[in-house]
Write an enzyme that holds these catalytic residues in place. Structure first.
Site, PDB file in Angstrom:
ATOM      1  CG  HIS A 179      60.836  35.241  79.291  1.00 35.91           C
ATOM      2  ND1 HIS A 179      59.844  35.834  80.462  1.00 35.91           N
ATOM      3  CD2 HIS A 179      60.162  34.283  79.903  1.00 35.91           C
ATOM      4  CE1 HIS A 179      58.801  35.089  81.156  1.00 35.91           C
ATOM      5  NE2 HIS A 179      59.136  33.717  80.443  1.00 35.91           N
ATOM      6  CG  ASP A 182      59.500  27.591  74.913  1.00 33.69           C
ATOM      7  OD1 ASP A 182      59.586  26.548  75.369  1.00 33.69           O
ATOM      8  OD2 ASP A 182      58.945  28.526  75.282  1.00 33.69           O
TER       9      ASP A 182
HETATM   10  N1  COA Z   1      63.130  37.449  68.151  1.00 27.73           N
HETATM   11  C1  COA Z   1      63.332  38.482  68.148  1.00 27.73           C
HETATM   12  N2  COA Z   1      62.838  39.541  68.072  1.00 27.73           N
HETATM   13  C2  COA Z   1      62.676  39.663  69.846  1.00 27.73           C
HETATM   14  C3  COA Z   1      61.937  38.349  70.178  1.00 27.73           C
HETATM   15  C4  COA Z   1      62.192  37.409  69.217  1.00 27.73           C
HETATM   16  N3  COA Z   1      62.322  36.431  69.797  1.00 27.73           N
HETATM   17  N4  COA Z   1      61.309  38.126  71.062  1.00 27.73           N
HETATM   18  C5  COA Z   1      61.091  40.220  71.009  1.00 27.73           C
HETATM   19  N5  COA Z   1      61.220  40.963  70.148  1.00 27.73           N
HETATM   20  C6  COA Z   1      61.710  42.128  70.038  1.00 27.73           C
HETATM   21  C7  COA Z   1      60.187  42.440  69.542  1.00 27.73           C
HETATM   22  O1  COA Z   1      60.371  41.949  67.451  1.00 27.73           O
HETATM   23  C8  COA Z   1      60.110  43.949  69.168  1.00 27.73           C
HETATM   24  O2  COA Z   1      60.692  44.785  69.022  1.00 27.73           O
HETATM   25  P1  COA Z   1      60.279  45.950  68.085  1.00 27.73           P
HETATM   26  O3  COA Z   1      60.273  46.350  70.067  1.00 27.73           O
HETATM   27  O4  COA Z   1      61.788  46.828  67.812  1.00 27.73           O
HETATM   28  O5  COA Z   1      58.908  45.911  67.872  1.00 27.73           O
HETATM   29  C9  COA Z   1      61.473  43.639  71.105  1.00 27.73           C
HETATM   30  O6  COA Z   1      61.637  42.325  71.159  1.00 27.73           O
HETATM   31  C10 COA Z   1      58.972  43.435  72.317  1.00 27.73           C
HETATM   32  O7  COA Z   1      59.004  42.264  71.882  1.00 27.73           O
HETATM   33  P2  COA Z   1      57.749  42.187  72.240  1.00 27.73           P
HETATM   34  O8  COA Z   1      57.026  40.996  71.507  1.00 27.73           O
HETATM   35  O9  COA Z   1      56.838  43.354  72.539  1.00 27.73           O
HETATM   36  O10 COA Z   1      57.824  41.167  74.142  1.00 27.73           O
HETATM   37  P3  COA Z   1      56.572  40.841  74.695  1.00 27.73           P
HETATM   38  O11 COA Z   1      57.162  40.996  76.142  1.00 27.73           O
HETATM   39  O12 COA Z   1      55.919  40.919  74.351  1.00 27.73           O
HETATM   40  O13 COA Z   1      56.981  39.188  74.388  1.00 27.73           O
HETATM   41  C11 COA Z   1      58.376  36.804  73.760  1.00 27.73           C
HETATM   42  C12 COA Z   1      57.871  37.745  75.219  1.00 27.73           C
HETATM   43  C13 COA Z   1      57.955  35.792  74.320  1.00 27.73           C
HETATM   44  C14 COA Z   1      56.324  36.912  73.675  1.00 27.73           C
HETATM   45  C15 COA Z   1      58.545  37.416  72.853  1.00 27.73           C
HETATM   46  O14 COA Z   1      60.081  37.799  73.207  1.00 27.73           O
HETATM   47  C16 COA Z   1      58.666  36.062  71.393  1.00 27.73           C
HETATM   48  O15 COA Z   1      57.893  36.411  70.847  1.00 27.73           O
HETATM   49  N6  COA Z   1      59.595  35.769  72.229  1.00 27.73           N
HETATM   50  C17 COA Z   1      59.120  34.270  70.656  1.00 27.73           C
HETATM   51  C18 COA Z   1      58.521  33.185  71.185  1.00 27.73           C
HETATM   52  C19 COA Z   1      58.935  32.815  72.558  1.00 27.73           C
HETATM   53  O16 COA Z   1      60.113  32.097  72.828  1.00 27.73           O
HETATM   54  N7  COA Z   1      57.946  31.830  73.384  1.00 27.73           N
HETATM   55  C20 COA Z   1      58.140  31.575  74.675  1.00 27.73           C
HETATM   56  C21 COA Z   1      58.254  32.109  75.859  1.00 27.73           C
HETATM   57  S1  COA Z   1      58.532  31.675  77.104  1.00 27.73           S
END
Ligand code: COA
Length: 371
Positions: free
Chosen positions: A257, A308
């Site tokens: 998140h 989710d």
């Molecule tokens: N599974 C595996 N790795 C994850 C992850 C996940 N669900 N969520 C984040 N990470 C990792 C990323 O790959 C990244 O790693 P890196 O620094 O080695 O590249 C790091 O954690 C930071 O992730 P990032 O996508 O930059 O964080 P964010 O704050 O931009 O994104 C979300 C937040 C929610 C978009 C992200 O956690 C995600 O894509 N989750 C899955 C989708 C989801 O469940 N969305 C619903 C949100 S309520």
């Protein structure tokens, strides 16, 4: 100029609708834990729009207003039948149908407080009708007209299946709606605010927000969680599946998140609902598999489940088709979008940030034959 990728940590507005402070989510100061355990969804919508809980009379009349507004113009349903039904995702259908609703509201562009209130009621009341009608139409069934004496939660399940739900399903669905209603300046809410800050109308704001919610990094994650659970199939397959995915740097849907780093306060409620509902259906494997994945992702990556993750097995246990999970998120979150749209209108200023330019320096114009 300095930039923050994804606007992380940027405070883009003030708002009194909901807050996330020290990992605690409140709707106008009421802890989500209290609301999840006690409130009807209608009470929560009233709270979000009026900044206070209703008394008994106010709640009854608000429920009636919502129930009375649930029918959608017949033309909107007829047009739905002309969508490429078999191929279209219900979120895309909902986005188009909500935009379409605006065409049939002669007050769509009126900006008085009363006109906006009427539009708010219509949008909140009619999204469930659109989602359930689309689901039935694509299954070759007739839409079911809303029943005015049912709660918002029960009416959704009734319009979906044609049968009134039992008390357990109604309560579970109500709680899921309460938990999804608002979430500060999430991507779709921000989208809605940006849209209406141009003084565009509420239908445009909600249509834009649906487009943002549809993406898998936002509301689209719940459907993908269920896809993953279905692919895994059995609890014993969870560990190799997840470890392989993590090794390939595939994101595990339903985890992580932007704001919560110590856990999403909504997830524990959905986890418990998943436990209870899967025991009732006898399909405990969905819960057991989810718990196993939760353990692995937490241990391997330090990432915790978000709203989710467990909602997938909750909705599946309620017999809901998987591609309706995100439209259901919209059915609830439209309450928050509207609260934010109304707040934006109250103290509006165009939202227009800047971009740091990274393109080439000034270039000389070349006529087409010299390029
Ligand atoms: N599974 C595996 N790795 C994850 C992850 C996940 N669900 N969520 C984040 N990470 C990792 C990323 O790959 C990244 O790693 P890196 O620094 O080695 O590249 C790091 O954690 C930071 O992730 P990032 O996508 O930059 O964080 P964010 O704050 O931009 O994104 C979300 C937040 C929610 C978009 C992200 O956690 C995600 O894509 N989750 C899955 C989708 C989801 O469940 N969305 C619903 C949100 S309520």
């Amino acid at each position: 100029m300095s930039t923050t990728k994804g606007l992380e940590g940027v405070v883009a507005t003030t708002s009194s609708v909901s807050s996330i402070i020290d990992g605690v989510l409140t709707y106008h100061g009421y802890d989500i834990d209290d609301l999840a355990d006690n409130a009807s969804f209608e009470e929560v919508v009233y709270l979000l729009w009026n900044h206070r809980l209703p008394d008994y009379e106010e709640l009854q009349s608000f429920k009636k207003e919502l129930a009375d507004a649930a029918e959608v113009p017949e033309a909107v349903i007829e047009q739905m039948k002309s969508y490429p039904i078999k191929d279209v995702h219900p979120m895309a259908a909902l986005r188009t149908a909500v935009s379409n609703l605006g065409l049939f509201d002669s007050s769509a562009d009126e900006t008085s407080e009363e006109a906006n209130r009427q539009k708010a009621i219509k949008l909140q009341a009619q999204l469930p009708t659109l989602v359930t009608a689309f689901s039935r139409i694509r299954d070759g069934k007739d839409p079911v007209a809303p029943k005015t004496d049912l709660s918002f939660a029960a009416n959704f399940l009734y319009m979906l299946t044609g049968e009134e739900p039992d008390e357990i399903s109604e309560k579970a669905f109500n709680k899921a709606l309460v938990l999804h209603a608002d979430h500060e300046l999430n991507a779709s809410t921000f989208t809605a605010r940006v849209c209406v800050a141009t003084l565009s109308d509420m239908y445009s704001g909600v249509t834009a927000a649906i487009g943002a919610l549809k993406g898998p990094l936002h509301g689209g994650a719940n459907e993908r969680v269920m896809k993953m659970l279905s692919e895994i199939g059995e609890v014993d397959n969870a560990e190799p599946y997840i470890k392989d995915a993590l090794a390939r740097k595939v994101k595990i849907m339903g985890f992580g998140h932007r704001v919560y780093k110590n856990g999403d306060p909504r997830a524990k409620h959905l986890k418990e609902m998943s436990r209870q509902l899967t025991h009732i259906t006898g399909e405990t494997k969905w819960y057991d598999m989810s718990v196993k994945i939760d353990e692995i992702v937490t241990n391997e990556k330090g990432l915790l489940p978000n709203v989710d993750f467990y909602s997938a097995s909750v909705y599946h246990s309620l017999g809901i088709e998987h591609d309706l999970f995100t439209p259901i998120f919209a059915v609830s979150r439209v309450s928050g979008w509207i609260a934010h749209i109304l707040e934006q209108f109250e103290n509006n200023r165009l939202i227009r940030p800047r971009a740091e330019y990274t393109g080439p320096d000034r270039q000389e114009w070349l006529p087409i034959e010299k390029r």
